[in-house]
Design a protein around this motif. Sequence first.
Motif, short mmCIF file in Angstrom:
data_model
loop_
_atom_site.label_atom_id
_atom_site.label_comp_id
_atom_site.label_asym_id
_atom_site.label_seq_id
_atom_site.Cartn_x
_atom_site.Cartn_y
_atom_site.Cartn_z
N LEU A 56 -12.15 -16.78 -1.95
CA LEU A 56 -11.34 -17.24 -3.07
C LEU A 56 -10.16 -16.29 -3.23
CD1 LEU A 56 -10.92 -19.07 -5.53
CD2 LEU A 56 -12.33 -17.47 -6.83
N GLN A 57 -8.96 -16.81 -3.20
CA GLN A 57 -7.75 -15.99 -3.29
C GLN A 57 -7.47 -15.64 -4.75
OE1 GLN A 57 -5.98 -14.97 -0.32
NE2 GLN A 57 -8.06 -15.59 0.19
N GLN A 58 -7.15 -14.39 -4.99
CA GLN A 58 -6.84 -13.91 -6.33
C GLN A 58 -5.36 -13.57 -6.40
OE1 GLN A 58 -9.37 -10.74 -7.65
NE2 GLN A 58 -11.05 -11.45 -6.39
N GLN A 59 -4.79 -13.78 -7.56
CA GLN A 59 -3.41 -13.39 -7.79
C GLN A 59 -3.41 -12.05 -8.51
OE1 GLN A 59 -0.68 -15.01 -6.69
NE2 GLN A 59 -2.14 -16.33 -5.65
N PHE A 60 -2.69 -11.09 -7.97
CA PHE A 60 -2.56 -9.77 -8.59
C PHE A 60 -1.14 -9.63 -9.11
CE2 PHE A 60 -5.91 -8.98 -5.49
CZ PHE A 60 -6.80 -8.20 -6.22
N PRO A 61 -0.98 -8.92 -10.22
CA PRO A 61 0.39 -8.60 -10.64
C PRO A 61 1.05 -7.75 -9.55
CG PRO A 61 -1.19 -7.98 -12.35
CD PRO A 61 -1.97 -8.40 -11.14
N ASN A 62 2.34 -7.85 -9.42
CA ASN A 62 3.06 -7.09 -8.40
C ASN A 62 2.76 -5.60 -8.48
OD1 ASN A 62 4.19 -9.47 -7.50
ND2 ASN A 62 6.05 -9.20 -8.67
N TRP A 63 2.75 -5.05 -9.70
CA TRP A 63 2.54 -3.61 -9.86
C TRP A 63 1.16 -3.22 -9.36
CZ3 TRP A 63 -1.64 -2.35 -12.73
CH2 TRP A 63 -2.08 -3.28 -13.67
N ASP A 64 0.15 -4.10 -9.48
CA ASP A 64 -1.19 -3.76 -9.03
C ASP A 64 -1.29 -3.80 -7.51
OD1 ASP A 64 -3.69 -2.85 -9.73
OD2 ASP A 64 -4.57 -4.85 -9.89
N SER A 65 -0.63 -4.77 -6.89
CA SER A 65 -0.60 -4.82 -5.42
C SER A 65 0.05 -3.55 -4.87
CB SER A 65 0.19 -6.03 -4.94
OG SER A 65 -0.45 -7.22 -5.32
N LEU A 66 1.14 -3.13 -5.49
CA LEU A 66 1.83 -1.93 -5.04
C LEU A 66 1.01 -0.67 -5.31
CD1 LEU A 66 5.44 -2.91 -6.10
CD2 LEU A 66 4.51 -2.79 -3.77
N ARG A 67 0.29 -0.65 -6.43
CA ARG A 67 -0.58 0.49 -6.75
C ARG A 67 -1.68 0.62 -5.70
NH1 ARG A 67 -5.50 0.96 -8.45
NH2 ARG A 67 -5.67 -1.27 -8.83
N ILE A 68 -2.31 -0.50 -5.36
CA ILE A 68 -3.37 -0.50 -4.34
C ILE A 68 -2.80 -0.03 -3.00
CG2 ILE A 68 -4.89 -1.99 -2.99
CD1 ILE A 68 -5.19 -3.67 -5.64
N MET A 69 -1.66 -0.58 -2.62
CA MET A 69 -1.05 -0.21 -1.34
C MET A 69 -0.69 1.27 -1.31
SD MET A 69 1.97 0.31 0.57
CE MET A 69 3.25 -0.03 -0.58
N ASN A 70 -0.14 1.77 -2.40
CA ASN A 70 0.29 3.18 -2.42
C ASN A 70 -0.87 4.16 -2.47
OD1 ASN A 70 3.09 2.75 -2.25
ND2 ASN A 70 3.19 2.29 -4.43
N SER A 71 -2.05 3.72 -2.88
CA SER A 71 -3.20 4.63 -2.96
C SER A 71 -4.13 4.49 -1.76
CB SER A 71 -3.98 4.38 -4.25
OG SER A 71 -4.56 3.10 -4.25
N ARG A 72 -3.81 3.65 -0.79
CA ARG A 72 -4.72 3.41 0.33
C ARG A 72 -4.97 4.67 1.16
NH1 ARG A 72 -0.48 -0.43 3.50
NH2 ARG A 72 0.97 1.23 3.95
N HIS A 73 -3.95 5.52 1.34
CA HIS A 73 -4.15 6.74 2.13
C HIS A 73 -5.05 7.73 1.40
CE1 HIS A 73 -1.46 5.55 5.31
NE2 HIS A 73 -0.56 5.22 4.41
N ASP A 74 -4.91 7.83 0.08
CA ASP A 74 -5.80 8.69 -0.70
C ASP A 74 -7.23 8.21 -0.59
OD1 ASP A 74 -3.66 10.22 -1.55
OD2 ASP A 74 -3.41 9.08 -3.42
N HIS A 75 -7.43 6.90 -0.68
CA HIS A 75 -8.78 6.34 -0.58
C HIS A 75 -9.37 6.59 0.80
CE1 HIS A 75 -12.13 3.63 -1.20
NE2 HIS A 75 -11.81 3.03 -0.07
N LEU A 76 -8.59 6.37 1.84
CA LEU A 76 -9.07 6.58 3.20
C LEU A 76 -9.41 8.05 3.42
CD1 LEU A 76 -9.66 5.25 5.90
CD2 LEU A 76 -7.27 5.63 6.52
N GLU A 77 -8.57 8.94 2.93
CA GLU A 77 -8.84 10.38 3.06
C GLU A 77 -10.14 10.75 2.35
OE1 GLU A 77 -6.85 14.27 1.18
OE2 GLU A 77 -5.48 13.04 2.39
N TRP A 78 -10.37 10.19 1.16
CA TRP A 78 -11.60 10.45 0.41
C TRP A 78 -12.82 9.95 1.20
CZ3 TRP A 78 -15.75 7.84 -1.51
CH2 TRP A 78 -16.53 8.51 -2.46
N MET A 79 -12.72 8.75 1.76
CA MET A 79 -13.82 8.19 2.55
C MET A 79 -14.12 9.08 3.76
SD MET A 79 -14.91 5.52 0.99
CE MET A 79 -15.74 4.43 2.11
N HIS A 80 -13.08 9.55 4.43
CA HIS A 80 -13.27 10.43 5.58
C HIS A 80 -13.98 11.72 5.18
CE1 HIS A 80 -9.82 8.49 8.08
NE2 HIS A 80 -10.91 7.77 8.10
#
Length: 103
Positions: A56-80
């Motif tokens: 099921l496709q969800q609609q995100f506000p633009n700011w939330d999509s950008l927030r998720i995208m900008n934090s992906r490296h921090d999340h990946l680093e934490w997982m590592h």
Amino acid sequence: MMSPAEHGAGDEDARIGYRYAEQHDPPPPERVSDVALTTFEHVFEVDPRLMERWVLQQQFPNWDSLRIMNSRHDHLEWMHRHFADRVVTGSELLAEVEREAPG
């Protein structure tokens, strides 16, 4: 006390407000490949039409999509740091697959 005019309330450019389209309508997608689209710079996604059947496709506000995208490296680093014994690059994986491929 200042009047609304002195605050700039009468100035069209000075008004702050919530513009639904600005917040919820991403830029028009551009096709990158048969299966991928991009909306914001450096934001790639699977063409939603290819996933409709299973997800099921969800609609995100633009700011939330950008927030998720900008934090992906921090999340990946934490997982590592918490779960990875070592980090394997995509090129290493492809080289291993090619070495093991028959013929």
